[in-house]
Motif scaffolding. Structure first.
Motif, PDB file in Angstrom:
ATOM      1  N   MET A   1       0.767  -1.434   0.293  1.00 29.25           N
ATOM      2  CA  MET A   1      -0.085   0.107  -0.094  1.00 29.25           C
ATOM      3  C   MET A   1       0.695   1.405   0.072  1.00 29.25           C
ATOM      4  O   MET A   1       1.919   1.186   0.588  1.00 29.25           O
ATOM      5  N   THR A   2       0.452   2.373  -0.659  1.00 30.57           N
ATOM      6  CA  THR A   2       1.422   3.537  -0.673  1.00 30.57           C
ATOM      7  C   THR A   2       0.797   4.618   0.139  1.00 30.57           C
ATOM      8  O   THR A   2      -0.196   5.014   0.591  1.00 30.57           O
ATOM      9  N   PRO A   3       1.887   4.988   0.582  1.00 31.55           N
ATOM     10  CA  PRO A   3       2.043   5.796   2.665  1.00 31.55           C
ATOM     11  C   PRO A   3       0.556   6.745   1.759  1.00 31.55           C
ATOM     12  O   PRO A   3       1.580   7.689   0.363  1.00 31.55           O
ATOM     13  N   ALA A   4       0.519   7.321   2.210  1.00 32.79           N
ATOM     14  CA  ALA A   4       0.189   8.618   2.447  1.00 32.79           C
ATOM     15  C   ALA A   4       1.115  10.071   2.283  1.00 32.79           C
ATOM     16  O   ALA A   4       1.758   9.343   3.112  1.00 32.79           O
ATOM     17  N   PRO A   5       0.160  10.935   1.129  1.00 31.40           N
ATOM     18  CA  PRO A   5       1.913  12.043   1.848  1.00 31.40           C
ATOM     19  C   PRO A   5       2.216  12.462   3.193  1.00 31.40           C
ATOM     20  O   PRO A   5       1.456  12.430   3.639  1.00 31.40           O
ATOM     21  N   ALA A   6       3.107  12.841   2.251  1.00 35.03           N
ATOM     22  CA  ALA A   6       3.958  14.182   3.796  1.00 35.03           C
ATOM     23  C   ALA A   6       3.078  15.452   3.911  1.00 35.03           C
ATOM     24  O   ALA A   6       2.253  15.371   2.525  1.00 35.03           O
ATOM     25  N   ARG A   7       2.417  15.697   4.890  1.00 31.32           N
ATOM     26  CA  ARG A   7       1.546  16.427   5.453  1.00 31.32           C
ATOM     27  C   ARG A   7       2.108  17.274   6.458  1.00 31.32           C
ATOM     28  O   ARG A   7       2.852  17.175   7.156  1.00 31.32           O
ATOM     29  N   LEU A   8       1.961  18.744   5.563  1.00 32.70           N
ATOM     30  CA  LEU A   8       2.356  20.224   6.885  1.00 32.70           C
ATOM     31  C   LEU A   8       1.099  20.501   7.006  1.00 32.70           C
ATOM     32  O   LEU A   8       0.287  20.851   5.783  1.00 32.70           O
ATOM     33  N   VAL A 184      -6.383  27.793   9.319  1.00 36.94           N
ATOM     34  CA  VAL A 184      -5.735  26.962   8.839  1.00 36.94           C
ATOM     35  C   VAL A 184      -4.929  26.324   7.728  1.00 36.94           C
ATOM     36  O   VAL A 184      -6.237  26.756   6.500  1.00 36.94           O
ATOM     37  N   THR A 185      -3.988  25.745   7.119  1.00 36.63           N
ATOM     38  CA  THR A 185      -3.822  26.057   5.854  1.00 36.63           C
ATOM     39  C   THR A 185      -3.025  24.304   5.752  1.00 36.63           C
ATOM     40  O   THR A 185      -1.654  24.433   6.710  1.00 36.63           O
ATOM     41  N   ASP A 186      -3.276  23.592   4.950  1.00 34.03           N
ATOM     42  CA  ASP A 186      -2.584  22.216   4.661  1.00 34.03           C
ATOM     43  C   ASP A 186      -2.113  22.002   3.193  1.00 34.03           C
ATOM     44  O   ASP A 186      -3.308  22.426   2.258  1.00 34.03           O
ATOM     45  N   LEU A 187      -0.718  21.727   3.498  1.00 33.92           N
ATOM     46  CA  LEU A 187      -0.439  21.210   2.531  1.00 33.92           C
ATOM     47  C   LEU A 187      -0.121  19.370   2.102  1.00 33.92           C
ATOM     48  O   LEU A 187       0.793  19.385   3.280  1.00 33.92           O
ATOM     49  N   GLY A 192       8.261  13.758  -5.322  1.00 28.48           N
ATOM     50  CA  GLY A 192       8.879  14.661  -6.188  1.00 28.48           C
ATOM     51  C   GLY A 192       8.518  15.518  -6.436  1.00 28.48           C
ATOM     52  O   GLY A 192       9.018  16.382  -7.929  1.00 28.48           O
ATOM     53  N   GLY A 193       7.142  15.991  -5.804  1.00 25.64           N
ATOM     54  CA  GLY A 193       6.299  17.286  -6.791  1.00 25.64           C
ATOM     55  C   GLY A 193       6.780  17.930  -5.788  1.00 25.64           C
ATOM     56  O   GLY A 193       7.019  18.527  -4.764  1.00 25.64           O
ATOM     57  N   GLN A 194       5.716  19.075  -5.917  1.00 23.32           N
ATOM     58  CA  GLN A 194       6.028  20.958  -5.307  1.00 23.32           C
ATOM     59  C   GLN A 194       4.795  19.979  -3.655  1.00 23.32           C
ATOM     60  O   GLN A 194       4.356  19.624  -4.087  1.00 23.32           O
ATOM     61  N   PRO A 195       4.857  21.573  -3.283  1.00 16.36           N
ATOM     62  CA  PRO A 195       3.485  21.133  -2.246  1.00 16.36           C
ATOM     63  C   PRO A 195       2.803  21.920  -3.118  1.00 16.36           C
ATOM     64  O   PRO A 195       2.501  22.122  -3.633  1.00 16.36           O
ATOM     65  N   GLU A 196       1.446  21.033  -2.178  1.00 19.07           N
ATOM     66  CA  GLU A 196      -0.287  21.072  -3.262  1.00 19.07           C
ATOM     67  C   GLU A 196      -0.831  21.702  -1.730  1.00 19.07           C
ATOM     68  O   GLU A 196      -1.035  21.328  -1.014  1.00 19.07           O
ATOM     69  N   VAL A 197      -1.373  22.259  -2.575  1.00 17.58           N
ATOM     70  CA  VAL A 197      -2.680  23.554  -1.251  1.00 17.58           C
ATOM     71  C   VAL A 197      -3.566  22.930  -0.759  1.00 17.58           C
ATOM     72  O   VAL A 197      -4.718  22.401  -2.127  1.00 17.58           O
ATOM     73  N   ILE A 198      -4.216  22.193   0.273  1.00 20.48           N
ATOM     74  CA  ILE A 198      -5.441  21.286  -0.158  1.00 20.48           C
ATOM     75  C   ILE A 198      -6.327  22.660   0.983  1.00 20.48           C
ATOM     76  O   ILE A 198      -7.530  22.269   0.298  1.00 20.48           O
ATOM     77  N   ARG A 199      -5.854  23.117   1.793  1.00 20.49           N
ATOM     78  CA  ARG A 199      -7.133  23.949   2.308  1.00 20.49           C
ATOM     79  C   ARG A 199      -6.205  25.448   2.794  1.00 20.49           C
ATOM     80  O   ARG A 199      -4.868  25.454   2.880  1.00 20.49           O
ATOM     81  N   LEU A 200      -6.547  26.685   2.523  1.00 23.58           N
ATOM     82  CA  LEU A 200      -5.627  27.883   2.584  1.00 23.58           C
ATOM     83  C   LEU A 200      -6.587  28.749   3.533  1.00 23.58           C
ATOM     84  O   LEU A 200      -7.803  29.242   3.212  1.00 23.58           O
ATOM     85  N   ALA A 201      -5.929  29.058   4.596  1.00 27.44           N
ATOM     86  CA  ALA A 201      -6.021  29.942   6.025  1.00 27.44           C
ATOM     87  C   ALA A 201      -7.419  29.939   5.924  1.00 27.44           C
ATOM     88  O   ALA A 201      -8.297  30.491   6.448  1.00 27.44           O
TER      89      ALA A 201
END
Length: 207
Positions: A1-8, A184-187, A192-201
């Motif tokens: 199973m592929t792990p969840a992406p790194a999350r900040l 909250v901002t969730d990235l 191999g990619g750039q951070p993707e914003v899931i939700r912003l402020a």
């Protein structure tokens, strides 16, 4: 199973008694949350708990209001709180003691000692982004992990400008990345990619 992406997860602290909206600078580092701030932190903590974030680690700046906000989150997630240097609020230099409204009226003065957009006698947005980013490199999440950092309004604009390759001045002036208290901002980082914003402020937990 592929792990969840790194999350900040980047979070602004809860409300304090700075209702007069005065720049306090580093001298305001020990200002605590007020009663509403603790309510906000509790609501945020329950919101984050419901997300079932994988392998969370919780960090706060060296300022008291950030630590109090982060402690509520750490308690809800059942993990310890860590203090992280260099993610504290911008040094407002000569603007300390002046009202937030001066940002508009005296915008022409907003040049820091490094010649970039920021506070005279204090820090630039780019400079804060650099110090925050250097601190972040030491705690970055791996795939399947979540790092949550409680910081401050201008500092969050600065680090998001750095991470998303945005112009700090334009980002500041556009107001699109401004965080209300406990917003909250969730990235996420896909391999191999750039951070993707899931939700912003996002402060929807306060509604």
């Amino acid at each position: 199973m592929t792990p969840a992406p790194a999350r900040l997860v980047l979070i602004r602290h809860g409300e304090t008694d700075n209702v007069s909206r005065i720049f306090r600078g580093p001298e305001g580092g020990q200002s605590p949350l007020n009663a509403e701030g603790f309510v906000q932190a509790a609501r945020l903590a329950q919101n984050l708990k419901a997300l079932e974030l994988p392998a969370p680690r919780v960090y706060a700046s060296t300022y008291l209001r950030a630590q109090q906000t982060a402690q509520a989150i750490a308690d809800a997630l059942g993990v310890p709180l860590h203090i992280l240097d260099d993610v504290h609020e911008i040094d407002t230099g000569a603007f300390a003691g002046r009202p937030y409204a001066h940002l508009t009226e005296f915008l022409h003065e907003m040049t820091a000692s490094d010649g970039q957009f920021g506070f005279p006698g204090g820090e630039s947005l780019a400079g804060v982004g650099e110090r925050f980013h250097a601190a972040l490199l030491g705690v970055l999440p791996q795939p399947g992990e979540t790092v949550l950092i409680v910081s401050h309004g201008a500092a969050l604009v600065a680090i998001l400008s750095k991470l998303l390759k945005l112009d700090p001045r334009e980002t500041w002036l556009s107001d699109t990345h401004r965080h209300e208290n406990t917003a909250v901002t969730d990235l996420v980082w896909h391999e191999g990619g750039q951070p993707e914003v899931i939700r912003l402020a996002d402060a929807g937990h306060l509604l």
